[in-house]
Design a protein around this motif. Sequence first.
Motif, mmCIF file in Angstrom:
data_model
loop_
_atom_site.group_PDB
_atom_site.id
_atom_site.type_symbol
_atom_site.label_atom_id
_atom_site.label_comp_id
_atom_site.label_asym_id
_atom_site.label_seq_id
_atom_site.Cartn_x
_atom_site.Cartn_y
_atom_site.Cartn_z
ATOM 1 N N GLN A 45 0.845 -1.199 0.000
ATOM 2 C CA GLN A 45 0.000 0.000 0.000
ATOM 3 C C GLN A 45 0.882 1.252 0.000
ATOM 4 O O GLN A 45 1.787 1.383 0.825
ATOM 5 C CB GLN A 45 -0.929 0.025 1.222
ATOM 6 N N GLU A 59 3.710 0.217 2.474
ATOM 7 C CA GLU A 59 3.677 -0.715 3.598
ATOM 8 C C GLU A 59 3.355 -2.091 3.034
ATOM 9 O O GLU A 59 2.404 -2.245 2.252
ATOM 10 C CB GLU A 59 2.627 -0.327 4.647
ATOM 11 N N LEU A 62 0.391 -8.491 4.773
ATOM 12 C CA LEU A 62 0.266 -9.937 4.560
ATOM 13 C C LEU A 62 -1.153 -10.344 4.129
ATOM 14 O O LEU A 62 -2.134 -9.849 4.680
ATOM 15 C CB LEU A 62 0.641 -10.640 5.872
ATOM 16 N N ARG A 63 -1.223 -11.259 3.182
ATOM 17 C CA ARG A 63 -2.490 -11.854 2.754
ATOM 18 C C ARG A 63 -2.315 -13.366 2.676
ATOM 19 O O ARG A 63 -1.225 -13.846 2.389
ATOM 20 C CB ARG A 63 -2.898 -11.328 1.362
ATOM 21 N N PRO A 74 -5.397 -10.262 7.420
ATOM 22 C CA PRO A 74 -4.642 -10.563 8.636
ATOM 23 C C PRO A 74 -5.471 -10.634 9.920
ATOM 24 O O PRO A 74 -5.185 -11.459 10.773
ATOM 25 C CB PRO A 74 -3.635 -9.412 8.748
ATOM 26 N N ILE A 78 -3.954 -13.648 11.818
ATOM 27 C CA ILE A 78 -2.727 -13.329 12.554
ATOM 28 C C ILE A 78 -2.839 -13.614 14.057
ATOM 29 O O ILE A 78 -1.921 -14.198 14.635
ATOM 30 C CB ILE A 78 -2.225 -11.887 12.255
ATOM 31 N N ASN A 118 5.845 -4.918 8.887
ATOM 32 C CA ASN A 118 5.310 -5.094 10.241
ATOM 33 C C ASN A 118 6.017 -6.225 10.966
ATOM 34 O O ASN A 118 6.179 -7.318 10.421
ATOM 35 C CB ASN A 118 3.805 -5.415 10.178
ATOM 36 N N SER A 120 5.942 -8.765 14.310
ATOM 37 C CA SER A 120 5.001 -9.258 15.318
ATOM 38 C C SER A 120 5.736 -9.544 16.626
ATOM 39 O O SER A 120 6.959 -9.721 16.642
ATOM 40 C CB SER A 120 4.303 -10.520 14.819
ATOM 41 N N ASP A 181 3.460 1.816 15.364
ATOM 42 C CA ASP A 181 2.195 1.571 14.661
ATOM 43 C C ASP A 181 0.996 1.716 15.597
ATOM 44 O O ASP A 181 1.128 1.526 16.807
ATOM 45 C CB ASP A 181 2.215 0.139 14.104
ATOM 46 N N ASP A 182 -0.151 2.034 15.023
ATOM 47 C CA ASP A 182 -1.418 2.086 15.765
ATOM 48 C C ASP A 182 -1.315 2.996 16.977
ATOM 49 O O ASP A 182 -1.856 2.693 18.057
ATOM 50 C CB ASP A 182 -1.849 0.673 16.213
ATOM 51 N N ARG A 205 -5.782 4.503 12.622
ATOM 52 C CA ARG A 205 -6.893 4.802 11.723
ATOM 53 C C ARG A 205 -8.165 5.220 12.455
ATOM 54 O O ARG A 205 -8.948 6.023 11.947
ATOM 55 C CB ARG A 205 -7.145 3.533 10.891
ATOM 56 N N GLU A 241 -9.381 8.261 3.896
ATOM 57 C CA GLU A 241 -10.283 7.771 2.857
ATOM 58 C C GLU A 241 -10.896 8.874 2.017
ATOM 59 O O GLU A 241 -11.424 8.613 0.944
ATOM 60 C CB GLU A 241 -11.402 6.931 3.489
ATOM 61 N N GLY A 259 -3.684 5.543 2.903
ATOM 62 C CA GLY A 259 -5.126 5.286 2.961
ATOM 63 C C GLY A 259 -5.688 5.058 1.574
ATOM 64 O O GLY A 259 -5.017 5.290 0.565
ATOM 65 N N TYR A 260 -6.951 4.597 1.550
ATOM 66 C CA TYR A 260 -7.585 4.257 0.282
ATOM 67 C C TYR A 260 -7.627 5.450 -0.677
ATOM 68 O O TYR A 260 -7.651 5.270 -1.889
ATOM 69 C CB TYR A 260 -9.001 3.733 0.518
ATOM 70 N N PRO A 265 -4.074 -1.450 -0.615
ATOM 71 C CA PRO A 265 -3.032 -2.478 -0.676
ATOM 72 C C PRO A 265 -3.180 -3.235 -2.004
ATOM 73 O O PRO A 265 -4.294 -3.595 -2.378
ATOM 74 C CB PRO A 265 -3.345 -3.384 0.521
#
Length: 293
Positions: A45, A59, A62-63, A74, A78, A118, A120, A181-182, A205, A241, A259-260, A265
């Motif tokens: 993304q 960024e 994962l898919r 995820p 995840i 990212n 974990s 992050d976050d 977000r 967005e 963002g979108y 992504p």
Amino acid sequence: AAKTESGRRVRRFNVGMRREADERHQCILDLSSALEHDEFEMFYQPIVDLATLAPKGFEALLRWRHPTRGLLLPDYFIPAAESVGLMAPIGTAMFARICAQVRAWIDEGLDPGRVAVNLSANQFRNRALPDHILAELDAAGLTPARIEFEVPETVTLGRSGEAVVDTLSALRRAGFSIALDDFGTGHASLTHLRRLPVDVIKIDRSFIADMEHSAADRAIVHAVIALGRELGMSVLAEGIENEGQRASLHLLGCHLAQGYLFGHPMQAARAAEWMQRQAARLGAGSKVITFPA
Ligand code: C2E
Ligand code: MG
Ligand code: MG
Ligand code: MG
């Protein structure tokens, strides 16, 4: 009647719990073979400069291409993978994948900028993580300036927070950049934040989503941007967005955006097309991405 009703409710509750546990169990079984069956994929993304809209990087997200259930996100798998320690091997395999992809893009004449990966909580248990990462990077002929590692604020606050901070410091000394992050979801104190080896703060977000309607969220976003500036960190807003959100964040002096509105992504091939479109938009011959120097 009341008795029957409560009896039924209890039974329904148990059936629901049972189904959830079964589904989770099946998910873990499927996960354990997914890596060897090569079912994981990275999507990318775009991250852009909020003032100029110039591409800054991506960024990696994962898919899981599940053989019967399709493309899974995820949030679905995840937590289960984390709980059984599978995010460490998955993370290792995907980091090699990301390095190879960045190498391939550069060889095609594209400039992906800096790619955020990212990490974990599982991966931090491995003391040799920085060495493994450096070896992988070297094998792909890349420099640490190409990669940013993202760690959720909550992971730096957890029981093994100190060890996490040590690993992040080592990665930063090696030349990688680090993003928190976050941000805003973990209640980190200012004292804690000041001690973290962090280059970028990613505002969660959830704060961006309600910014236009919630004065409280707007105030929080404003404060985080000011804080980032004071501490010499860049601030990135995730989950932008719409144009209203972009304009407000720009006015507040936010540096980076994702963002979108700028791009979803995407599979690697779509991300390459996105880079080409941006290069065309910014004019042939002009240098699209000034990073890394
Ligand atoms: P994150 O790191 O905070 O990633 C951003 C998430 O926000 C991504 O969800 C992305 O698709 C989504 N997003 C971006 N822009 C927008 C937007 O404008 N609107 C909305 N509604 N969503 C947006 P995704 O890909 O589902 O990933 C969810 C989380 O899973 C990530 O949150 C991250 O914590 C974790 N994750 C993803 N990939 C990896 C990975 O390779 N390794 C590890 N350890 N965690 C990962
Ligand atoms: Mg992230
Ligand atoms: Mg995030
Ligand atoms: Mg997030």
